[in-house]
Design a protein around this motif. Sequence first.
Motif: not given
Lengths: 304, 224
Positions: A286-304
């Motif tokens: 659960e924690r790993k999934a949560s971290v992956a989700k946050m990393q993906a969101a951060a990546q999207q923010f960076t890409d934008a």
Amino acid sequence: MRKYFPVDELARDQRFNQVTMRDRMADPRSVLSDRPESAGARRGSNRLVPSRPDASGAARALMHGIFVGEIQALEGAGRTCHDFRTAGDSARRDQDESAGLPPGDISDAIPFALKLDMARQAWDEARHVEISVKLSDWMGGEIGEFAENTVLFQAACSTDPVLRLAGVNRALEGLAIDVFTTMKEFGDLAGDPFLEFCEDWMLADEVTHVKMGSDWLRRVTENDPDRRKAALEFQAVVDKLFSYGGTRSDSQESPIGLARRFRELAGFTDAEVEGIAEVSLAALNERKASVAKMQAAAQQFTDA
Amino acid sequence: VADPYKPRAPFAPWDRRELPGLFDVEESARRVGNYKWAEMRLFEALGGWVATVPELDVKMRLGTHCYKHAWHAELWHKRLPELREMNPDRLTQPANDALVRFVEAMTEPEGPDQTIEKLVGVYRVYIPHFIAAYTFHRNNTSQITDAPTIRTINFILQDEFDDWRDGEMLLQSLIETNDEVDRAAAHQARLEKLMIEAGGIAGPGSIGMPAANKPNGALAGGAA
């Protein structure tokens, strides 16, 4: 003195800071760090070992956690000595009156021998506080350097003594078996015989406490399957709570391992150990999934 | 080499133990039941107070002492059937109602700012009265017929003296002002008055009684 003592009134000196479980896990100095792979650490392993670059801080944080946990375990065992009377003891008029119970009510009575075990546990936990505060000092830590999470004492606040046995003696003291085993190994790997020696002694006591919990749970609920079921469900809740974020599991990605052998000695069945292993692994995922989700969101923010 | 068949006195010259004692079986059992009740109330109170005191050193001492008094209660619990009381709960009773009121008053302080009161009740009143009652019992019961009780008392007294010293030193380290001296003294006086009313841990006669009131059946050949 009141019959039950609320967790938010636990008495501490000014060095202590109390926080919630979520706050504690969010502490970046926590033993469970989302650190990138780094030199000295085995790929895919998050186990608390001396080769981790953050090992010193993480070990000090864990030792501080042990220290405050031992204080609460001491307080919890002491409260169980006080909060429940033994059969035949009707001389608690003030307590009955303030709790709104009829004078001489003994519906909460527990066996005399169970109380003696709790008193013994109080002494053991007092020694553990002494040991852990000296070890903290030895490791360069200070009282109050890390926050205190009071969830252990909360588990000791149940009005049913059987739930206290399940939540504290079996779930939390069971976790202590895992933690002390990991710290003992840490001491061994780090070439610190002082740490290894002390953890081994504390581990012996914890196995005794868990066995007390296992034995009393079975004896007290021998003819009450519903009460036993409720107690084991409560234990599962506490086990899950303390598996929060996957801090403890069989996986090398967890800082603390599951000490299967010592748990067996303490009266856990194979099925119970497997159950805890599954809950712990699920929490880690659960924690790993949560971290992956946050990393993906951060990546999207960076890409934008 | 000494002749192994030469008659010897049954008691060695240095063995001065005497047979007479102040307590018969019933009286010794009654007192032991009172001791068990009183030790139980003490270990329960110490355990309950651990969470209420902010001072870390006091917290740890209370946890340690909690076990010692639980162990004393266990020793008395085991002694009762040896004194013909097969239902130990029957004699696990307070000496009288005044002692119940004493325990209620002693366990009343709960606030984090009342550590002095908590310690005064235990270490300046209750434990000194335990030491007195145990010492009287040890010195006045038959040294031969009640030897198991004497042995238990000796173990327990060692703990009581150690704990009293711990508690008294904690108090001396906590009491820093004249106001705190007054607080401690006032609380001690209040509790001591209740204890006088109770007559001690085992009630009137805890540390002796007028000759006219000696329990029946006792062989009062020793000190009274």
